[in-house]
Scaffold this active site. Structure first.
Site, PDB file in Angstrom:
ATOM      1  N   HIS A 184      73.775  20.044   9.980  1.00  0.00           N
ATOM      2  CA  HIS A 184      72.397  19.641  10.276  1.00  0.00           C
ATOM      3  C   HIS A 184      72.420  18.891  11.616  1.00  0.00           C
ATOM      4  CE1 HIS A 184      68.706  17.201   9.751  1.00  0.00           C
ATOM      5  NE2 HIS A 184      68.362  18.011   8.777  1.00  0.00           N
TER       6      HIS A 184
ATOM      7  N   ASP B 143      78.506  14.158   5.282  1.00  0.00           N
ATOM      8  CA  ASP B 143      77.044  14.180   5.224  1.00  0.00           C
ATOM      9  C   ASP B 143      76.684  14.732   3.852  1.00  0.00           C
ATOM     10  OD1 ASP B 143      74.380  14.744   5.258  1.00  0.00           O
ATOM     11  OD2 ASP B 143      74.419  16.031   7.030  1.00  0.00           O
TER      12      ASP B 143
ATOM     13  N   GLN C 168      72.651  16.559   0.836  1.00  0.00           N
ATOM     14  CA  GLN C 168      72.262  17.631  -0.085  1.00  0.00           C
ATOM     15  C   GLN C 168      73.119  17.664  -1.355  1.00  0.00           C
ATOM     16  OE1 GLN C 168      69.582  19.344   0.287  1.00  0.00           O
ATOM     17  NE2 GLN C 168      69.099  19.089   2.452  1.00  0.00           N
TER      18      GLN C 168
ATOM     19  N   LYS D 265      65.653  12.491  -0.738  1.00  0.00           N
ATOM     20  CA  LYS D 265      66.071  13.798  -1.241  1.00  0.00           C
ATOM     21  C   LYS D 265      66.553  13.704  -2.692  1.00  0.00           C
ATOM     22  CE  LYS D 265      67.571  15.564   3.276  1.00  0.00           C
ATOM     23  NZ  LYS D 265      66.392  16.300   3.735  1.00  0.00           N
TER      24      LYS D 265
ATOM     25  N   CYS E 117      66.416  22.352  10.951  1.00  0.00           N
ATOM     26  CA  CYS E 117      67.294  21.426  11.694  1.00  0.00           C
ATOM     27  C   CYS E 117      68.722  21.946  11.796  1.00  0.00           C
ATOM     28  CB  CYS E 117      67.299  20.024  11.089  1.00  0.00           C
ATOM     29  SG  CYS E 117      65.687  19.229  11.119  1.00  0.00           S
TER      30      CYS E 117
END
Lengths: 433, 133
Positions: free
Chosen positions: A135, A212, A215, A238, A378
């Protein structure tokens, strides 16, 4: 489509539809009175009543600034705020309470590491490893760090089906690698990356690893000690929480050695006119008044997710994803981005050879009440590598149902029909045009 | 009453999308400009052939993107065919949205206005001084 091409649904793996009742927004209607089907969860998720109530309760009963007053409300707010930290610690199984830093979101978490750890530890000749599927939030901060320090950014390639090419990774890792910054689940491809393996190999090469996890934390169990990652970033919005809040996890020794990033109130021990000494962790990285109520809202989201069960959420999403994948992949002209269902989390992006993602998103919304994402999500470099500029993405969460997936599939089929070439002729204003 | 969606993709708009006016390359172009919509990757390039009096001798567009971005480019070029640089200058963003027809949300307006932005840029971009191609 032959029946043999689809895997039967294991309904014991699906979550009870009762959870939906906790989400007031899911009974909204969109367009012309169509029930909302919300499939844009990879962008941001919806809020259960428990999160909304927790935040409203703070505003109505407990709100004041934290770590400042000795009055009742400040003490109540401070207690709730620090309880939230403990909940987040347990949620990701961090060893220490003070390894959980509250930020404004995963982007701020990553930028904090790039600015603080990066500026102090990275120099000319050093290399930072990222992947093609990052991302922008886990790519641009490292581009900026490289530009500031003279370091080099290197990119791990992908396999043809959108998984990380582990051979490319092994070849790029070297004694020059200072940091591997990698996404745990691609927000575009849905690929679940082999984090244990990635982290072990990085450590063997002497590099640190930032994950990261924006998600993955909302959708499956996270254990930072088992992973042995050095830094991990995620966002509240999220995972059923509010926007404007997130977490930076870092190993104690690393965070301790890092200089503060933002300067201001809270992050200091003592301030003179010309100098200051920084506070201990975690305050050292929490300058200014933090997002107090969002932090408390996020901790209510953690409670909610643990009540449903992260493993159960993951299994539910796997069922929806496989069901959707197997029915979508037979659509002529449609190309699903990323790997087979067994390697992916609860999202599916696709490109269509002659219909732009805008058309899918517009008609799905207007005619079917289905909210999906259209565009580059993104991940412009990833789209470029795949030779496309945009895709359409459906992303699932615990409140989505098979019926909603059917509604989405019906909408996709309708769009492909609606925009099929049919030898249309524009009306000529003049005969010679 | 037609739904919003039916209005958005009216038949004459889909006609322009499938059978566009002057899509392609203009060999004798004197002016050209290209731009994209970073949000979605829509791309439009417009080439103009202007005479000394500022009359549009011919014009062509090329590009990639959604129905709105490409059909609106076709509609704009058809509208400007045979007109002058002054007509382009006087053609406002509002005129462009009116020419397209269906009411658009702010994000979709960007798709519709891409070709309008590009043609406004093109009249200030003689081909010998730009190397976009």
């Amino acid at each position: 489509m032959p029946a043999s091409a689809t895997t039967p649904i294991d309904s014991s793996q699906l979550l009870s539809p009762k959870w939906r009742a906790d989400f007031p927004i899911l009974s909204e209607e969109v367009g012309h009175g169509r029930p909302l089907v919300f499939l844009d969860n990879a962008a941001s998720t919806q809020h259960p009543r428990q999160v909304i109530d927790a935040m409203r309760d703070v505003y109505e009963r407990d709100y004041a600034n934290v770590h400042r007053g000795i009055h009742t409300l400040s003490e109540r707010s401070t207690e709730l705020y620090e309880q939230a930290r403990e909940k987040c610690r347990a949620f990701i199984n961090a060893r220490h309470f003070h390894e959980v830093i509250f930020t404004s979101g995963a982007t701020a978490s990553i930028n904090t590491v790039a600015r603080s750890w990066g500026d102090a530890n990275v120099g000319p000749g050093d290399e930072i490893l990222v992947t093609i599927m990052e991302h922008h939030s886990n790519l641009v901060p490292w581009q900026q760090l490289a530009a500031r320090t003279g370091a080099t950014l290197r990119h791990v390639r992908m396999t043809g089906d959108g998984r990380l090419n582990m051979q490319s990774y092994a070849e790029l890792l070297s004694e020059r690698t200072k940091l591997v910054a990698v996404v745990s689940i691609s927000n575009t491809l849905g690929t679940i990356n082999p984090m244990r393996e990635i982290i072990q190999q990085a450590h063997a090469a002497g590099a640190l690893v930032l994950v990261d996890a924006a998600q993955s934390v909302p959708h499956m169990t996270t254990d930072v000690q088992a992973l042995d990652c050095d830094f991990l970033a995620f966002s509240g919005h999220k995972m059923l929480g509010p926007s404007g809040v997130g977490v930076l996890y870092g190993k104690e020794a690393l965070l301790d050695a890092m200089p503060p990033f933002l300067g201001g109130g809270s992050m200091i021990n003592e301030v003179q006119l010309d100098t200051f000494t920084p506070a201990e962790l975690p305050a050292k990285f929490e300058a200014g008044t933090p997002p107090i109520v969002p932090v408390i809202g996020m901790s209510a989201a953690v409670d909610y997710l643990q009540n449903v069960g992260l493993e159960a959420i993951h299994r539910h999403e796997q069922q929806l994803t496989r069901y959707c994948f197997e029915r979508l992949e037979t659509t002529e002209g449609l190309c699903i981005l990323g790997p087979a269902p067994e390697h992916r989390a609860g999202l599916i992006s696709f490109a269509f050879d002659r219909i732009h993602s805008h058309e899918f998103a517009q008609v799905l919304n207007d005619q079917f009440g289905v909210a999906v994402r259209a565009g580059h999500h993104c991940t412009q470099p990833l789209h470029r590598v795949m030779g496309i500029t945009a895709s359409t993405r459906a992303s699932f969460y615990l409140y989505n149902t098979l019926e909603e997936v059917d509604q989405f599939l019906e909408g996709v089929a309708a769009v492909t029909k609606m925009f099929a070439p049919r030898g249309r002729k524009r009306k000529r204003k003049k005969p010679d045009e | 009453m037609p739904s919003d969606e039916e209005e958005l993709y009216q038949e004459h708009i889909l006609d322009h999308y499938e059978d566009p006016f002057h899509r392609g390359h203009l060999a004798g172009a004197t002016h050209a400009h290209a731009d994209k919509n970073p949000l979605c990757g829509d791309v439009v390039r417009i080439e103009l052939q202007l005479d000394d009096a500022g009359k549009i001798v011919d014009l062509y567009f090329d590009g990639q993107g959604c129905v709105i971005s490409q059909a609106s480019a076709s509609m704009l070029l058809e509208e400007m065919y045979g007109k002058t640089v002054d007509d382009i200058k006087q053609f406002s963003a509002e005129d462009m949205l009116k020419l397209y027809g269906p009411r658009l949300t702010p994000n979709r307006q960007k798709c519709c206005l891409l070709s309008w932005k590009v043609i406004q840029g093109a009249i200030h971009s003689p081909v010998d001084s730009n190397d976009e191609r």
